[in-house]
Design a protein around this motif. Structure first.
Motif, PDB file in Angstrom:
ATOM      1  N   PRO A 196       0.843  -1.199   0.000  1.00  0.00           N
ATOM      2  CA  PRO A 196       0.000   0.000   0.000  1.00  0.00           C
ATOM      3  C   PRO A 196       0.877   1.248   0.000  1.00  0.00           C
ATOM      4  CG  PRO A 196      -0.443  -1.396   1.912  1.00  0.00           C
ATOM      5  CD  PRO A 196       0.813  -1.899   1.280  1.00  0.00           C
ATOM      6  N   ALA A 197       0.274   2.391  -0.244  1.00  0.00           N
ATOM      7  CA  ALA A 197       1.021   3.643  -0.121  1.00  0.00           C
ATOM      8  C   ALA A 197       1.595   3.681   1.293  1.00  0.00           C
ATOM      9  CB  ALA A 197       0.089   4.817  -0.339  1.00  0.00           C
ATOM     10  N   LEU A 198       2.845   4.116   1.421  1.00  0.00           N
ATOM     11  CA  LEU A 198       3.465   4.065   2.745  1.00  0.00           C
ATOM     12  C   LEU A 198       2.897   5.133   3.663  1.00  0.00           C
ATOM     13  CD1 LEU A 198       7.207   3.347   2.019  1.00  0.00           C
ATOM     14  CD2 LEU A 198       5.324   1.792   2.389  1.00  0.00           C
ATOM     15  N   THR A 199       2.612   4.719   4.886  1.00  0.00           N
ATOM     16  CA  THR A 199       2.108   5.692   5.843  1.00  0.00           C
ATOM     17  C   THR A 199       2.966   5.624   7.103  1.00  0.00           C
ATOM     18  OG1 THR A 199       0.592   4.023   6.644  1.00  0.00           O
ATOM     19  CG2 THR A 199      -0.305   5.619   5.093  1.00  0.00           C
ATOM     20  N   GLY A 200       3.415   6.766   7.554  1.00  0.00           N
ATOM     21  CA  GLY A 200       4.119   6.892   8.836  1.00  0.00           C
ATOM     22  C   GLY A 200       5.167   5.834   9.073  1.00  0.00           C
ATOM     23  N   ASP A 201       5.052   5.183  10.222  1.00  0.00           N
ATOM     24  CA  ASP A 201       6.087   4.252  10.656  1.00  0.00           C
ATOM     25  C   ASP A 201       5.789   2.805  10.284  1.00  0.00           C
ATOM     26  OD1 ASP A 201       7.507   6.268  11.816  1.00  0.00           O
ATOM     27  OD2 ASP A 201       6.463   6.087  13.738  1.00  0.00           O
ATOM     28  N   ASP A 202       4.794   2.576   9.458  1.00  0.00           N
ATOM     29  CA  ASP A 202       4.417   1.196   9.164  1.00  0.00           C
ATOM     30  C   ASP A 202       5.395   0.540   8.202  1.00  0.00           C
ATOM     31  OD1 ASP A 202       2.353   0.916  10.881  1.00  0.00           O
ATOM     32  OD2 ASP A 202       0.818   1.539   9.453  1.00  0.00           O
ATOM     33  N   LEU A 203       6.545   0.129   8.757  1.00  0.00           N
ATOM     34  CA  LEU A 203       7.605  -0.427   7.917  1.00  0.00           C
ATOM     35  C   LEU A 203       7.186  -1.746   7.266  1.00  0.00           C
ATOM     36  CD1 LEU A 203      10.710   0.233  10.196  1.00  0.00           C
ATOM     37  CD2 LEU A 203       9.763   1.657   8.390  1.00  0.00           C
ATOM     38  N   GLY A 204       6.186  -2.380   7.835  1.00  0.00           N
ATOM     39  CA  GLY A 204       5.751  -3.676   7.310  1.00  0.00           C
ATOM     40  C   GLY A 204       4.924  -3.567   6.043  1.00  0.00           C
ATOM     41  N   LEU A 205       4.704  -2.355   5.543  1.00  0.00           N
ATOM     42  CA  LEU A 205       3.939  -2.205   4.304  1.00  0.00           C
ATOM     43  C   LEU A 205       4.859  -2.216   3.090  1.00  0.00           C
ATOM     44  CD1 LEU A 205       1.340   0.456   5.480  1.00  0.00           C
ATOM     45  CD2 LEU A 205       1.120  -2.026   5.416  1.00  0.00           C
ATOM     46  N   LYS A 206       6.143  -2.356   3.317  1.00  0.00           N
ATOM     47  CA  LYS A 206       7.121  -2.375   2.236  1.00  0.00           C
ATOM     48  C   LYS A 206       7.898  -3.699   2.342  1.00  0.00           C
ATOM     49  CE  LYS A 206      11.377   0.202   1.406  1.00  0.00           C
ATOM     50  NZ  LYS A 206      11.992  -1.000   0.947  1.00  0.00           N
ATOM     51  N   VAL A 214       2.342 -20.064   9.078  1.00  0.00           N
ATOM     52  CA  VAL A 214       1.548 -19.025   9.739  1.00  0.00           C
ATOM     53  C   VAL A 214       2.371 -17.739   9.685  1.00  0.00           C
ATOM     54  CG1 VAL A 214       0.518 -18.248  11.895  1.00  0.00           C
ATOM     55  CG2 VAL A 214       0.390 -20.666  11.263  1.00  0.00           C
ATOM     56  N   LEU A 215       1.831 -16.742   8.983  1.00  0.00           N
ATOM     57  CA  LEU A 215       2.536 -15.452   8.856  1.00  0.00           C
ATOM     58  C   LEU A 215       1.919 -14.486   9.857  1.00  0.00           C
ATOM     59  CD1 LEU A 215       2.069 -16.689   5.753  1.00  0.00           C
ATOM     60  CD2 LEU A 215       3.491 -14.732   5.202  1.00  0.00           C
ATOM     61  N   THR A 216       2.756 -13.784  10.616  1.00  0.00           N
ATOM     62  CA  THR A 216       2.213 -12.915  11.662  1.00  0.00           C
ATOM     63  C   THR A 216       2.837 -11.517  11.614  1.00  0.00           C
ATOM     64  OG1 THR A 216       3.889 -13.533  13.299  1.00  0.00           O
ATOM     65  CG2 THR A 216       1.897 -14.895  13.206  1.00  0.00           C
ATOM     66  N   ASP A 217       2.075 -10.579  12.127  1.00  0.00           N
ATOM     67  CA  ASP A 217       2.592  -9.211  12.269  1.00  0.00           C
ATOM     68  C   ASP A 217       1.641  -8.447  13.180  1.00  0.00           C
ATOM     69  OD1 ASP A 217       3.822  -6.546  11.696  1.00  0.00           O
ATOM     70  OD2 ASP A 217       4.833  -7.648  10.131  1.00  0.00           O
ATOM     71  N   LEU A 218       1.856  -7.141  13.272  1.00  0.00           N
ATOM     72  CA  LEU A 218       1.009  -6.282  14.102  1.00  0.00           C
ATOM     73  C   LEU A 218      -0.348  -6.073  13.427  1.00  0.00           C
ATOM     74  CD1 LEU A 218       3.709  -3.576  14.947  1.00  0.00           C
ATOM     75  CD2 LEU A 218       2.821  -5.339  16.498  1.00  0.00           C
ATOM     76  N   THR A 219      -1.334  -5.609  14.208  1.00  0.00           N
ATOM     77  CA  THR A 219      -2.689  -5.396  13.692  1.00  0.00           C
ATOM     78  C   THR A 219      -2.707  -4.478  12.472  1.00  0.00           C
ATOM     79  OG1 THR A 219      -3.382  -5.522  15.977  1.00  0.00           O
ATOM     80  CG2 THR A 219      -5.023  -4.729  14.425  1.00  0.00           C
ATOM     81  N   SER A 220      -1.887  -3.426  12.486  1.00  0.00           N
ATOM     82  CA  SER A 220      -1.935  -2.447  11.397  1.00  0.00           C
ATOM     83  C   SER A 220      -1.418  -3.029  10.076  1.00  0.00           C
ATOM     84  CB  SER A 220      -1.101  -1.212  11.762  1.00  0.00           C
ATOM     85  OG  SER A 220       0.224  -1.610  12.035  1.00  0.00           O
ATOM     86  N   ILE A 221      -0.590  -4.042  10.156  1.00  0.00           N
ATOM     87  CA  ILE A 221       0.034  -4.617   8.963  1.00  0.00           C
ATOM     88  C   ILE A 221      -0.803  -5.785   8.420  1.00  0.00           C
ATOM     89  CG2 ILE A 221       2.180  -5.709   8.125  1.00  0.00           C
ATOM     90  CD1 ILE A 221       2.473  -2.775   9.062  1.00  0.00           C
ATOM     91  N   HIS A 222      -1.635  -6.346   9.312  1.00  0.00           N
ATOM     92  CA  HIS A 222      -2.326  -7.591   8.992  1.00  0.00           C
ATOM     93  C   HIS A 222      -3.228  -7.533   7.744  1.00  0.00           C
ATOM     94  CE1 HIS A 222      -5.295 -10.866   9.747  1.00  0.00           C
ATOM     95  NE2 HIS A 222      -4.168 -11.516   9.919  1.00  0.00           N
ATOM     96  N   LEU A 260      -9.016  -8.428   9.957  1.00  0.00           N
ATOM     97  CA  LEU A 260      -9.557  -8.060  11.262  1.00  0.00           C
ATOM     98  C   LEU A 260     -10.894  -7.362  11.164  1.00  0.00           C
ATOM     99  CD1 LEU A 260      -6.295  -6.748  12.874  1.00  0.00           C
ATOM    100  CD2 LEU A 260      -7.478  -8.868  13.349  1.00  0.00           C
ATOM    101  N   LYS A 261     -11.101  -6.594  10.088  1.00  0.00           N
ATOM    102  CA  LYS A 261     -12.326  -5.791  10.023  1.00  0.00           C
ATOM    103  C   LYS A 261     -13.541  -6.650   9.729  1.00  0.00           C
ATOM    104  CE  LYS A 261     -10.012  -1.808   8.185  1.00  0.00           C
ATOM    105  NZ  LYS A 261      -9.231  -2.015   7.006  1.00  0.00           N
ATOM    106  N   THR A 262     -13.355  -7.645   8.840  1.00  0.00           N
ATOM    107  CA  THR A 262     -14.531  -8.368   8.383  1.00  0.00           C
ATOM    108  C   THR A 262     -14.692  -9.728   9.033  1.00  0.00           C
ATOM    109  OG1 THR A 262     -13.233  -9.232   6.584  1.00  0.00           O
ATOM    110  CG2 THR A 262     -14.519  -7.264   6.111  1.00  0.00           C
ATOM    111  N   ASP A 263     -13.657 -10.239   9.612  1.00  0.00           N
ATOM    112  CA  ASP A 263     -13.760 -11.595  10.127  1.00  0.00           C
ATOM    113  C   ASP A 263     -13.476 -11.602  11.624  1.00  0.00           C
ATOM    114  OD1 ASP A 263     -13.735 -14.205  10.691  1.00  0.00           O
ATOM    115  OD2 ASP A 263     -12.422 -14.790   9.042  1.00  0.00           O
TER     116      ASP A 263
END
Ligand SMILES: C[S@@+](CC[C@H](N)C(=O)[O-])C[C@H]1O[C@@H](n2cnc3c(N)ncnc32)[C@H](O)[C@@H]1O
Length: 356
Positions: free
Chosen positions: A132-142, A190-198, A240-243
């Motif tokens: 996704p477009a990078l936002t703030g400190d969310d390094l897991g989006l890259k 099983v791939l895991t990360d923080l809620t914001s990256i999920h 997380l939002k739908t399930d």
């Protein structure tokens, strides 16, 4: 191939056709497919919001970068009044703006999807990874260099044995490249990360599910925060939002993977606590990690080594390799491309040298 100069491109004062402008703007794409220049020929396809047009860079002429930004600005600031088709005008302005933002580095770019070519025993596979477009400190989006390097190295560990299903946990998966590559070798991951990256992680698991299943692997995703290492919410089908339906993960894993996970003083302790929580007690259990050797975080790597040895793990194999952490101003500024080169350390840890 000869190098075209910006003055060879259709100039605004000549009132070029929409087709000529769009063709030129497609050629000017600094598509960042992977960090391997030698692979660009095979893998360069940059789509998503970089534009509707797809271009294979190997077929495009090379353009001297000098003056390209000025050329693009001349298009963005032109009213293109000789072009009657309003939709074509919009597309030209959009494409010129995209090309300008690509030249401002990854953070200025919008969302994009990239294809990564990964070796596997049956030949190469291609994984499609959305960022996704990078936002703030969310390094897991890259997707970071260490993950591409480890994804390519995984087959060398011969982890998946015929007739035996291998359960693998990945910590801090980010966009999911490593876990997906592992699953494509036939493992249940099983791939895991923080809620914001999920949510983006889930998207990538879905986008690549077919290729993973064809290769007898499977993927699931979970939220696992290393600051609360004993709790992992495993989502079976969605985000997380739908399930709402998740289960608490309660199995341990014979293999744990992590890449580029050490960039704050707490990370080594948190990561190793999490590894200790989820690593199976088996003698042949393994932890495979790859971290970039960034000067600022060398103490974290040393700290990680110390914490790993405190929980009884020792290095079975290790090595260094070089990758590209980002594409800098790919194709625009050679010095920036050099800056993107990053040296990484990979290591495979186990409980005893005999298990190697
Ligand atoms: C630099 S990124 C690397 C992502 C991916 N492994 C890669 O190499 O492309 C670091 C990752 O660690 C995750 N992370 C950071 N702190 C974390 C924590 N406390 N618990 C779980 N994940 C964390 C981030 O969300 C991010 O996805």
């Amino acid at each position: 191939m000869s190098l075209l100069d910006v003055f060879d491109l259709p100039q605004i004062y000549t009132k070029p056709s929409p087709e000529a402008l769009l063709e030129t703007l497609a050629i000017l794409t600094s598509a960042p497919p992977s960090w391997e220049p030698s692979d660009i020929k095979d893998t360069t396809e940059c789509s998503a919001r970089l534009g509707r047009r797809r271009i294979t860079k190997s077929k495009a002429p090379q353009i001297n970068p000098e003056g390209v930004s000025r050329y693009l600005t001349s298009i963005v600031s032109s009213d293109l009044r000789w072009i009657q088709d309003e939709e074509a005008k919009e597309e030209i302005w959009n494409q010129a703006s995209f090309r300008l933002s690509e030249r401002s580095g990854r953070t200025a770019m919008g969302a994009l999807s990239r294809k990564f070519r990964i070796p596997s025993p049956e030949g190469h596979i291609e994984l499609s990874i959305h960022e996704p477009a990078l936002t703030g400190d969310d390094l897991g989006l890259k997707t970071w260099a260490a993950s591409y390097l480890l994804a390519k190295r995984l087959p060398t560990f011969n982890l998946v044995q015929p007739g035996r299903k291998l359960q693998v946990l990945e910590l801090g998966s980010g966009t999911g490249l490593v876990g997906l590559a592992m699953a494509s070798l036939g493992a249940d991951v099983v791939l895991t990360d923080l809620t914001s990256i999920h949510p983006n992680l889930v998207r990538n698991l879905r986008d690549n599910n077919e290729i993973v299943q064809e290769r007898n692997g499977s993927v699931k995703s979970g939220v696992l925060d290393w600051t609360e290492p004993t709790s992992c919410q495993l989502f079976l089908n969605g985000d997380l939002k739908t399930d709402e339906s998740y289960v608490n993960l309660d199995t341990k894993f014979p293999v744990i993977l992590a890449t580029d996970s050490l960039y704050s003083p707490e990370h080594p302790r948190w990561l190793v606590n999490t590894i200790e929580t989820w690593l199976a007690q088996d003698n042949d259990a393994k932890v495979i990690v790859e971290f970039p050797l960034r000067d600022a975080y060398l103490p974290e790597i040393q700290n990680f080594r110390e914490h790993m040895s405190k929980i009884g793990l020792l290095v079975l194999e290790e090595g260094h390799e070089v990758g590209y952490d980002d594409w800098g101003h790919c194709g625009v500024d050679e010095e920036e491309d050099d800056n993107a080169l990053v040296r990484c350390w990979w290591s495979c840890w186990g409980r005893s040298l005999v298990a190697k």
